[in-house]
Every structure is written in structure tokens, then in C-alpha cells.
Design a protein around this motif. Sequence first.
Motif, short mmCIF file in Angstrom:
data_model
loop_
_atom_site.label_atom_id
_atom_site.label_comp_id
_atom_site.label_asym_id
_atom_site.label_seq_id
_atom_site.Cartn_x
_atom_site.Cartn_y
_atom_site.Cartn_z
N GLY A 349 0.79 -1.23 0.00
CA GLY A 349 0.00 0.00 0.00
C GLY A 349 0.81 1.27 0.00
O GLY A 349 0.30 2.33 0.36
N VAL A 350 2.09 1.19 -0.43
CA VAL A 350 2.97 2.35 -0.40
C VAL A 350 3.43 2.70 -1.81
O VAL A 350 3.64 1.82 -2.65
CB VAL A 350 4.20 2.08 0.50
CG1 VAL A 350 5.18 3.25 0.44
CG2 VAL A 350 3.76 1.85 1.94
N TYR A 351 3.58 4.00 -2.08
CA TYR A 351 4.14 4.49 -3.34
C TYR A 351 5.12 5.60 -2.99
O TYR A 351 4.77 6.54 -2.26
CB TYR A 351 3.04 5.02 -4.25
CG TYR A 351 3.52 5.72 -5.49
CD1 TYR A 351 4.11 5.01 -6.53
CD2 TYR A 351 3.38 7.10 -5.63
CE1 TYR A 351 4.55 5.65 -7.69
CE2 TYR A 351 3.80 7.75 -6.78
CZ TYR A 351 4.39 7.02 -7.80
OH TYR A 351 4.82 7.66 -8.94
N SER A 352 6.37 5.48 -3.48
CA SER A 352 7.35 6.50 -3.12
C SER A 352 8.23 6.83 -4.32
O SER A 352 8.49 6.00 -5.19
CB SER A 352 8.24 6.01 -1.96
OG SER A 352 8.99 4.87 -2.34
N LEU A 353 8.68 8.07 -4.35
CA LEU A 353 9.64 8.54 -5.34
C LEU A 353 10.73 9.30 -4.60
O LEU A 353 10.44 10.26 -3.87
CB LEU A 353 8.97 9.45 -6.36
CG LEU A 353 8.01 8.79 -7.37
CD1 LEU A 353 7.34 9.87 -8.22
CD2 LEU A 353 8.75 7.81 -8.27
N THR A 354 11.98 8.86 -4.78
CA THR A 354 13.09 9.57 -4.12
C THR A 354 13.38 10.89 -4.81
O THR A 354 13.89 11.83 -4.21
CB THR A 354 14.35 8.71 -4.12
OG1 THR A 354 14.69 8.39 -5.48
CG2 THR A 354 14.12 7.42 -3.35
N GLU A 355 13.01 10.92 -6.12
CA GLU A 355 13.21 12.15 -6.89
C GLU A 355 12.20 12.15 -8.04
O GLU A 355 12.02 11.14 -8.72
CB GLU A 355 14.63 12.22 -7.45
CG GLU A 355 14.89 13.45 -8.29
CD GLU A 355 16.27 13.46 -8.92
OE1 GLU A 355 16.61 14.45 -9.56
OE2 GLU A 355 17.00 12.45 -8.75
N ILE A 356 11.54 13.27 -8.23
CA ILE A 356 10.61 13.40 -9.36
C ILE A 356 11.39 13.98 -10.53
O ILE A 356 11.85 15.12 -10.49
CB ILE A 356 9.42 14.31 -9.00
CG1 ILE A 356 8.66 13.73 -7.80
CG2 ILE A 356 8.48 14.47 -10.19
CD1 ILE A 356 7.49 14.56 -7.35
N THR A 357 11.55 13.16 -11.54
CA THR A 357 12.37 13.55 -12.69
C THR A 357 11.49 13.95 -13.86
O THR A 357 10.26 13.88 -13.80
CB THR A 357 13.28 12.38 -13.11
OG1 THR A 357 12.46 11.32 -13.61
CG2 THR A 357 14.09 11.88 -11.93
N GLU A 358 12.15 14.33 -14.94
CA GLU A 358 11.43 14.72 -16.15
C GLU A 358 10.65 13.54 -16.72
O GLU A 358 9.66 13.71 -17.42
CB GLU A 358 12.42 15.24 -17.20
CG GLU A 358 13.12 16.53 -16.81
CD GLU A 358 12.16 17.71 -16.69
OE1 GLU A 358 11.09 17.67 -17.33
OE2 GLU A 358 12.48 18.65 -15.93
N ASP A 359 11.12 12.32 -16.44
CA ASP A 359 10.46 11.14 -16.99
C ASP A 359 9.17 10.77 -16.25
O ASP A 359 8.38 9.96 -16.73
CB ASP A 359 11.41 9.93 -16.95
CG ASP A 359 12.64 10.17 -17.82
OD1 ASP A 359 12.50 10.91 -18.81
OD2 ASP A 359 13.71 9.61 -17.49
#
Length: 870
Positions: A349-359
Motif C-alpha cells: 500500500g505504499v508508493y514512493s519517489l526519491t526524486e521526481i524527474t522529467e520522466d
Amino acid sequence: MDFFITTPLPEGVISNYVQKDNCAEFICNDTIYCVLIDGGNWEEIRQELTHRKELKLMEKNRIMEREKLDSLTGLYHKEYSRKVIEEFLRTSASEQYHALMLVDIDNFDVVNENLGYLFGDTVLVNIAEALRKNFYDTDIASRIGGDEFLIFIKNVSNVELLKEKARIIYSVFANTYTGENKNYKLSCSIGISTYPKEGMNFQELFLKADAALLYDRENKPDNEEIHFGHFYGDIANPGLYLDNECFHKYQINRTKGFGSNNFDKEITAFAFDIMSRTKDVNSAINLLLNKVRVQFGCSQICIFEYASDSPDFMMTYFCSNDKMEAGKKEKEEFSDYLKGHSFTFSESGVYSLTEITEDDRKEEALKKIGVKALLQCAIFENDVLKGCISVHDYEKCRNWSDYELDSFLTITKIISSYLLKFRASERASRQLYIMKNFDALTGLPTLHKFKKDASSIISSTESNGERKTLSQSIINGSTADKSAIIYLDITKFKYLNNTLGYETGDKILCDFAAIIYEENKSKEGIARISDDNFAVCLTYQNENQIIDYIQNINDKFSQIQKSKYPGTKFIVASGIALVNPKEDITVAIDNANVARKTVKNASQSTYCFFDINMQLNLQREAEINNTMEQALKDKEFVVYLQPKVNLQDNSLVGAEALVRWIRDGIIIMPGDFIPIFENNGFVVNLDFYIYEEVCKIIKEWMSQGRKLVPISVNVSRVHLHDERFVDEIKKLVDSYEIPYNLLELELTESIFLNNTEAALSAMRKLRSLGFGVSIDDFGAGYSSLNLLKDMATDVIKLDKEFFGHDNMQREEQIIVSSIISMAKQLNMKVLSEGVETQNQSDFLKSVLCDMAQGYLFSKPIPVSEFEKLL
């Protein structure tokens, strides 16, 4: 000189002693001890070492004991319970009787998902504690799976005792508290195998108990609150349920234990404390979010929730480092982000992004806002995504640690458990508001809301009227607006329901509701009061506007219904009350209803304004209500008797008991008070008073040796709501010791139309006891002939409307003679009431009518006068 030559080194020494000066040093259990060469302090050290050894042994035992137990419930875990049971069975005699039960909580995942896993864990702990209290120390209880338990019962003397044990287990689950929502009441499935019948060892017993459990899940009785599960020996085709690998399928999915770090404990304590101290869930959640934001060192935290009336998610909570509420800019930014956004989460139940990039096209909107790192955790209810908690870092990219992920899961469970309960409460409150304020069928407001809306309209109208100056009125040629209440009723609607069907009746009501809604320009001040009764609060300047409004509604309604139901006539009765702004709105509604009743039986749609005469009638009704109880005590209600005669020889064959209210020497006729008594329920008291007075009359005639004739009494429709009515009549007559056949009960035909089953049932019971039964006003209703086939009655009384003319019309004669003929074929006697002329009597005699009553023979007379006719 060497102390340790004669004294052995203590157990646990991990290095040789070192002799220094006059001391010897050694290390034991990570502690340095110094012993004087002469051994002067040795006894003290020895006691310390013994104490430490005992503590170590105790700790070792505690660890060993914990290793036997399930960490959550404190019951034995699966492997240890198997070991203990196997050891016990190896030494058990074959003539002994034991049982192994497997217990599974039904639908426990619903509790976890809706109330939260923390709450679910508490439920499991409570169940374990209850099981411990209900079973002997010699029995074995263990938790073998997430929501599955094993109970091994030793030395059971008989099957019934075992069933009782199973019932106790079932009661433990049924009585375990699962919160205020009754939808989450627990139940369980139980599978039972017995030693030695189903197995001589643990593996065989477990295998067959598992099969019985599976069978019980699929075959649980629907109509029993408590049962004792199923025995393996009672299963049909047991081979279908056997699974040789069943022992291994039971397991507890071990995740990171709740409260394993200080922040988990701190946030939990804080959450329960803040929730227990405030009823403001919104404020409590905001405080929790801010605490989480500070702990995570992030810029912002939000909650996104799915709104049922929108296809998109929406932001419901917002917390940043400088404010606790989103501004206009943030609301617009996140609204764009959530519009059509599709959330994805891992299995946990988790969603994570360490960095939001252009992609990251999916999170492009967040990147534009300035979010650099993202952590989201889903909120589920019954496997349906309801929203998520979203943590945003605007300052830096970051790797979310396992600690942070685990803590975030814990936090989400805590917050979501409160949030989901809060939303359920909101939905319930909203539903309650709708149910209280809006009619389910038509969608119009109810009377409750109408009173508020009408009061608001009247107040606004009065304020506008006060603002108009005399010069404005002259210039505009207008007068100030006033308000009126219109009470509308589709008359004889029950007949329409019976003839056209209830589904069609509902459509007619919806059509009528739509018309008054469309005709009301403000769309306010309208309501469905009840059944086919509606109300409108109308502003007007002159009374002709009210009349035009009513006429317009009637014309449109009649036009629509004629096109749909040709040949059916719809009549609308409207009562109008002009509003006095100084009076409560209820007064005007009641007055309009009174006016409506005066035209309810009109032959065409019409209206009536409430006036002073109606006011006087209301006062008179109030006076009757205030004096009726005392009047009954003072015996102001007097029985009159109207003779019934045999038409063939004019002999007296009976009488009808009628009531007169004689107050201060003035006779009040029944038509003035009976309808009021029927509405307020006092007619029940009056009827039984009359029944007893009639019993007294008959008893007196019997003691005097007079000729006895049956006396009929009227039965009001109110009595049919009381199942004890027939028994009460019997009890009364028995108390006076008079024959049942001397009392005849008259039920009006309209009673059968409105309460057919209850009326027929009462009639059958009365006749079976020997009472006479007659149907009064036969022919006045709409279903006379249809009911005739079901009526097992002694007498039918033809309605007096058949005899409205001295010389009866040919059609009337045909109908009357036909009814008499049919009644005789059904072994019923016929009595004609309201006979006033000789021509009427002669006709009835010619068509073999049995009896008659009416002014031709005698009006209702006091009992003393009637006795002269006997």
C-alpha cells in the motif's frame, strides 16, 4: 597464599584471574570482581554471583517461555502446541476421549480493513484472553494463523459436553467487542475431530479437524445465532475436504511489529490521547498530520480522498510548515493534480519517489508545484481505494528509509481508522438528514423541512412588505406580498391504488409532485406531507392569484393523467389558510388541512379557504377532546335502540344500539363526536362502554323474563389493530353470563376495504364463538360484490343510499333485488336500513328482503320505550 588454589573459580569466569598486590581480579558476566587475598569479601561476591546466576536463569526461562508463545495473543504458537499435543497423545490411553478443535473468525479481514489493523489486533488479544478464562489449565489453546485458533480439550466425558465447549467458543467470538458499528459483529467457524475415533496422533486429528472446519464454513446454518460447528464424523463425502498439507497453510504473516520504534509508540499514544480528548475529528487529524510532518522533516503532508459525487479525488486535509489550511493557490494546484489522476501502490500500500524527474509524467503536476520527493500510503475500505496520505518534500530529493516506510504504514493505519469511521458517520448523518427532510418517492421536502422553509419564506415576505413605502405602492399600483398555505389531497387515492396498482399509484404521486414543483418558481416551500397529501407555501398579493395557482395545478394534473389513464377521474381537494406572521406556521398548516377536509368528498376538484366557522369547529372539537373522559365517567353517553322488524309480518326481531351524548339536557348526535373519537382513539373506550351497557340491558331482560331479541353494536375500524379485540368481547359477555347469539357485531363495509384481512379474521373468530355478525352500509363502497364471496357473515345491511327516493328507480330495484338474491344463495340474511316509506317497504317485501329498520317503523328510542315494544 593463592586464594584460588583452595577455592574453585566461579562458573562464568571468562578469563583467568590476575593477582595484584593483595587482591585477585577476575571477570564474570562482563563484570570485574576483586577478591581480597585473604578472602575477606568472598562471601559477599559469591552471593552477588549466585543472584546474577539466578537472574540469568530466570531470563533464560522467560525467553524459553516466550518462544512457546504467539507474540500478540500470549497463546501457544502453532509449532509448540503441536509438540505438546503430540507428547500428550503418545502417553494417552486409547479408552480416553479427547478433542481437537480448529476455529476460524469469519470475515475478519472486514474488521481489519474498516476499523484498522491496530483495532483488529486488539480484538484478537481480547479473544485470546476470553479463551484463557473459559478453558481449564489442562486444555491447550493456541493461535495457529492470522485469525485461526486451535483448542485441544483433554478427557471429554461425552459428546454433549464437547458441544457445550464449542458453544462457549462461539459465544466468545460473538460477544467480543468490535466497536460501535453492529455490522462488524464477529462469528466463527469450528471444525472438530476426536481421539481416538478420528485419529491416534496429532497429524490425523489436525487433518480431519481442518476438513470439518472447511465444511463448517460452507454449510453454516443461516437461522442460528449460536451453533457448535461440525464434527468430522458428520461430514458427507469427507474426502472432498481433506488436505494433507493443511498444517502448513496456517501461518501468521509476520510484518514489522507495531510499536517497534519509539516514534510508533509516541504517535500511537498521541493519537489515542488527542482522539479521546476531542470530538472534533478534523482538528485531531490535523494535529496528527503536523506531528508526522515534523517527524519526517518534510515540507508538506496532505490527505486525498475520493468523493462519491465526483469522478476525481479531492484534497481534504493539508498541512505545511507555515499553515494548517490550503490557500486558494494550493487548492487550485492540487485540484489540477488530482483531476483524472490514477494512484498506484505496492502490495503493502505504499508508493514512493526519491526524486521526481522529467520522466515522471504521472507526477508532472507535482514537479511543477515544486515537489522533489514523494511518499504516499493508501487508505482502503473493503478492498476499495478511498484515498491516501501524501508526504511531499519541496527542499531535497531523499531516500525513504525502511524505518520511515514502516512508520508511515503505522501512522496511516491509525489515521485511516479514525478517518474512515468519521466518513461513515458523516454518510450516516447525511443519509439521516435526507431521510428526515426529503421524501424518498417524490424527492420533495418532508413536513419537517417544509415548516422551516415556509417560516423562512413568510419571514422574508414580511420583511419585504415592511420595506415598501406607501409612495412605492402607489407608484407601482401594488400591495405588499403575503403568504398562504395550501394543503392538497388527491381524493380516493386508496381506490386508485387498489384499481390501478401501487406502482401506478406511485407514478401518479410523482407526476403530481413534479407539477407543483414546476409551478413553484422559487422551488421552495413545497412538500409531500404524507401519502397523497401535499403542501405549498405561496406568496400572493390578492386571493385570485391563489385560486389561479390551484386551478392551473388541477388542469395540468388532470390533463396528464387523462392521457395516461383514460376513464379515470382524478379529484384534487385543496384547503387554503392565509398566514398570520405572528402565529407559528403549524397553525396555518393545520387550518389549511381543516379546510381541505371540508371539500375532500367533493365530486370535482375544488378548494376552500379556512374561515371563522371552521375555527369554531376546531374549538368545538377541542372542547369535545377536553370533556370526553369526564363525560364517560359521568355516564353522559346513553344507549338508544332502533327496532329491526321482520318484513313479512312486521314483528320485532332485533335492535341496533346507537349512542347519544346527553350533556346538560342537550342531545349531541353521533355524527358530531364519533369522527373525532375515531381520530383520537377514544372510540375504543366508548365502544366497550356501549358493549357493556348492552350486556347489562340483555341481562336485565333475562332476569325479568322478557322476550329476548339480539342487539347489534358497531365495531370501529380502530379495533382491528388490536389482536385481543375478540378475546375482550368474549370476556365481557362471559362476565354477564348471556348467550353469545344475543350480541351482534356490525362491521362497516369500508372496514373491509381498508383492512380486509384483519376484518375477515375478526369476523370468522366471532362467528366461530357464536356471535352474530353483520356487514353495515353494504353497497356504499367500491368492492362490495368482490368482498361478498369472502364474507362468511350472518347479515348484510343494505346501505340507506339505495332508498333515497320513495319510488325507487328501476336500476336501484334491479341492484337491490340482485344483492338479496345472491345473499340468500350464500345463506345470508338481508336487512335494509333507512326505510322511510311504505312503497320502499312493499318493494323490499316483494323481493323477499328479510328485515328492515328506519323511520317508517321507528326512530332510535330510549331503552325504556323500546321495552314497551317487546
